[in-house]
Structure formats: C-alpha cells, structure tokens
Scaffold this motif. Structure first.
Motif, PDB file in Angstrom:
ATOM      1  N   ALA A 127       7.270  20.178  91.298  1.00  0.00           N
ATOM      2  CA  ALA A 127       8.134  21.070  90.493  1.00  0.00           C
ATOM      3  C   ALA A 127       9.700  21.265  91.361  1.00  0.00           C
ATOM      4  O   ALA A 127      10.616  21.506  90.689  1.00  0.00           O
ATOM      5  CB  ALA A 127       7.556  22.214  90.406  1.00  0.00           C
ATOM      6  N   LEU A 128       9.742  21.142  92.577  1.00  0.00           N
ATOM      7  CA  LEU A 128      10.867  21.457  93.496  1.00  0.00           C
ATOM      8  C   LEU A 128      11.530  20.134  93.820  1.00  0.00           C
ATOM      9  O   LEU A 128      12.637  20.302  94.405  1.00  0.00           O
ATOM     10  CB  LEU A 128      10.629  22.458  94.414  1.00  0.00           C
ATOM     11  N   PRO A 173      14.982  19.646  91.452  1.00  0.00           N
ATOM     12  CA  PRO A 173      15.825  20.812  91.640  1.00  0.00           C
ATOM     13  C   PRO A 173      16.581  20.854  93.100  1.00  0.00           C
ATOM     14  O   PRO A 173      17.672  21.455  93.300  1.00  0.00           O
ATOM     15  CB  PRO A 173      14.889  22.024  91.036  1.00  0.00           C
ATOM     16  N   LEU A 174      15.641  20.859  94.066  1.00  0.00           N
ATOM     17  CA  LEU A 174      16.033  21.190  95.388  1.00  0.00           C
ATOM     18  C   LEU A 174      16.598  19.847  96.209  1.00  0.00           C
ATOM     19  O   LEU A 174      16.596  19.692  97.363  1.00  0.00           O
ATOM     20  CB  LEU A 174      14.824  21.913  96.194  1.00  0.00           C
ATOM     21  N   ASP A 175      16.495  18.541  95.365  1.00  0.00           N
ATOM     22  CA  ASP A 175      17.046  17.363  96.064  1.00  0.00           C
ATOM     23  C   ASP A 175      16.266  16.899  97.226  1.00  0.00           C
ATOM     24  O   ASP A 175      16.533  16.638  98.157  1.00  0.00           O
ATOM     25  CB  ASP A 175      18.509  17.440  96.430  1.00  0.00           C
ATOM     26  N   LEU A 176      14.803  17.052  96.830  1.00  0.00           N
ATOM     27  CA  LEU A 176      13.802  16.574  97.923  1.00  0.00           C
ATOM     28  C   LEU A 176      13.017  15.158  97.519  1.00  0.00           C
ATOM     29  O   LEU A 176      12.139  14.928  98.304  1.00  0.00           O
ATOM     30  CB  LEU A 176      12.871  17.668  98.040  1.00  0.00           C
ATOM     31  N   ALA A 177      13.489  14.396  96.638  1.00  0.00           N
ATOM     32  CA  ALA A 177      12.860  13.214  96.070  1.00  0.00           C
ATOM     33  C   ALA A 177      12.725  12.167  97.181  1.00  0.00           C
ATOM     34  O   ALA A 177      12.038  11.510  97.331  1.00  0.00           O
ATOM     35  CB  ALA A 177      13.254  12.955  94.805  1.00  0.00           C
ATOM     36  N   ASP A 178      13.828  12.290  98.052  1.00  0.00           N
ATOM     37  CA  ASP A 178      14.008  11.415  99.074  1.00  0.00           C
ATOM     38  C   ASP A 178      13.148  11.624 100.473  1.00  0.00           C
ATOM     39  O   ASP A 178      12.876  10.700 101.269  1.00  0.00           O
ATOM     40  CB  ASP A 178      15.270  11.276  99.731  1.00  0.00           C
ATOM     41  N   ILE A 209      -1.361  10.999  89.295  1.00  0.00           N
ATOM     42  CA  ILE A 209       0.105  10.882  89.201  1.00  0.00           C
ATOM     43  C   ILE A 209       0.807  11.285  87.881  1.00  0.00           C
ATOM     44  O   ILE A 209       1.669  11.888  88.053  1.00  0.00           O
ATOM     45  CB  ILE A 209       0.377   9.408  89.334  1.00  0.00           C
ATOM     46  N   GLU A 210       0.240  11.130  86.693  1.00  0.00           N
ATOM     47  CA  GLU A 210       0.651  11.363  85.491  1.00  0.00           C
ATOM     48  C   GLU A 210       0.680  12.912  85.372  1.00  0.00           C
ATOM     49  O   GLU A 210       1.616  13.389  84.785  1.00  0.00           O
ATOM     50  CB  GLU A 210      -0.003  10.815  84.291  1.00  0.00           C
ATOM     51  N   ARG A 211      -0.439  13.492  85.769  1.00  0.00           N
ATOM     52  CA  ARG A 211      -0.634  14.993  85.626  1.00  0.00           C
ATOM     53  C   ARG A 211       0.715  15.653  86.457  1.00  0.00           C
ATOM     54  O   ARG A 211       1.035  16.872  85.877  1.00  0.00           O
ATOM     55  CB  ARG A 211      -1.913  15.321  86.203  1.00  0.00           C
ATOM     56  N   LEU A 221       9.093  13.981  86.146  1.00  0.00           N
ATOM     57  CA  LEU A 221      10.104  13.415  87.088  1.00  0.00           C
ATOM     58  C   LEU A 221      10.544  12.132  86.598  1.00  0.00           C
ATOM     59  O   LEU A 221      10.182  11.361  85.874  1.00  0.00           O
ATOM     60  CB  LEU A 221       9.559  13.195  88.499  1.00  0.00           C
ATOM     61  N   SER A 222      12.022  11.923  87.034  1.00  0.00           N
ATOM     62  CA  SER A 222      12.603  10.776  86.609  1.00  0.00           C
ATOM     63  C   SER A 222      11.886   9.529  87.207  1.00  0.00           C
ATOM     64  O   SER A 222      11.115   9.634  88.119  1.00  0.00           O
ATOM     65  CB  SER A 222      13.943  10.625  87.019  1.00  0.00           C
ATOM     66  N   GLU A 223      12.250   8.325  86.727  1.00  0.00           N
ATOM     67  CA  GLU A 223      11.579   7.050  86.935  1.00  0.00           C
ATOM     68  C   GLU A 223      11.925   6.779  88.485  1.00  0.00           C
ATOM     69  O   GLU A 223      11.111   6.202  89.384  1.00  0.00           O
ATOM     70  CB  GLU A 223      11.916   6.019  86.197  1.00  0.00           C
ATOM     71  N   GLU A 224      13.348   7.120  88.667  1.00  0.00           N
ATOM     72  CA  GLU A 224      13.732   7.016  90.209  1.00  0.00           C
ATOM     73  C   GLU A 224      13.097   7.821  91.045  1.00  0.00           C
ATOM     74  O   GLU A 224      12.764   7.194  92.213  1.00  0.00           O
ATOM     75  CB  GLU A 224      15.164   7.207  90.242  1.00  0.00           C
ATOM     76  N   SER A 225      12.760   9.150  90.769  1.00  0.00           N
ATOM     77  CA  SER A 225      12.212  10.118  91.795  1.00  0.00           C
ATOM     78  C   SER A 225      10.838   9.610  91.909  1.00  0.00           C
ATOM     79  O   SER A 225      10.440   9.616  92.982  1.00  0.00           O
ATOM     80  CB  SER A 225      12.361  11.537  91.137  1.00  0.00           C
ATOM     81  N   ARG A 226      10.321   9.095  90.830  1.00  0.00           N
ATOM     82  CA  ARG A 226       8.847   8.888  90.956  1.00  0.00           C
ATOM     83  C   ARG A 226       8.873   7.578  91.691  1.00  0.00           C
ATOM     84  O   ARG A 226       7.626   7.478  92.769  1.00  0.00           O
ATOM     85  CB  ARG A 226       8.162   8.392  89.718  1.00  0.00           C
TER      86      ARG A 226
END
Length: 103
Positions: free
Chosen positions: A40-41, A44-49, A71-73, A78-83
């Motif tokens: 969930a963060l 918002p906290l720019d941690l997808a990388d 994964i779906e749950r 999330l955006s496709e890029e983050s996923r």
C-alpha cells in the motif's frame, strides 16, 4: 528513520550526506511474500524500485500454488509499471540479469 535522524543527527557519526530513506531508495531492497501494508506504501512513498516479490516455492508457508491469486489480491491497486518492477524487473536489476525489451 528520517525523522529520528533529523532530531538526533548531532549525535550520529559519521554524518550522513543524505537522509536514511535516500540511501535506502538508492541501494536498498526488501523482499516479501505477502505484505499488503508494505505494498500500500509502494507508490505513495516511491518504493516500487526497492521491493522484490517472492512466493517462497517450494516451502509450504509461501503463496505457491496460489501465487497468481496472491499477486492480484495484494497488487491490484498498483500500476502495471510498479507491478512489473516488483514482480521481477527489480530482481533482474539487482542481480544484473539482462531482460529483453518488449516489442
């Protein structure tokens, strides 16, 4: 960590050039199996990388054989890029695995 560093930096040695969160975003990674709160963060906290998903196959406490549902749950918001990053591109970058570009 940033708040604690800002409040107590005068007693911390060595002095940091960046905030702790900036060091983490630049060179840290966290792996997880199921972590709805962390995910969930992610944006918002720019941690997808910095996140690496794992299903812990073949251990029984992992999500396998229900990984797709997990994964779906957890990642449907999330955006496709983050996923894509969390599900494999970050691991490829960390371990220097070349990923062919999608055409």
């Amino acid at each position: 960590m940033d708040e604690a560093y800002r409040k107590h930096h005068m007693w911390a040695f060595p002095k940091l050039d960046l905030l702790p969160s900036e060091y983490y975003r630049r060179q840290g990674f966290s792996s997880f199996q199921e972590d709805a709160t962390g995910l969930a963060l992610a944006e918002p906290l720019d941690l997808a990388d910095n996140f690496l998903w794992a299903n812990d196959y073949p251990h029984h406490e992992g999500s396998w054989p229900h990984s797709a549902a997990a994964i779906e749950r957890q990642m449907s918001h999330l955006s496709e890029e983050s996923r894509a990053k969390i599900l494999g591109l970050n691991a490829a970058r960390l371990f220097r695995i070349e990923v062919p570009r999608r055409g």
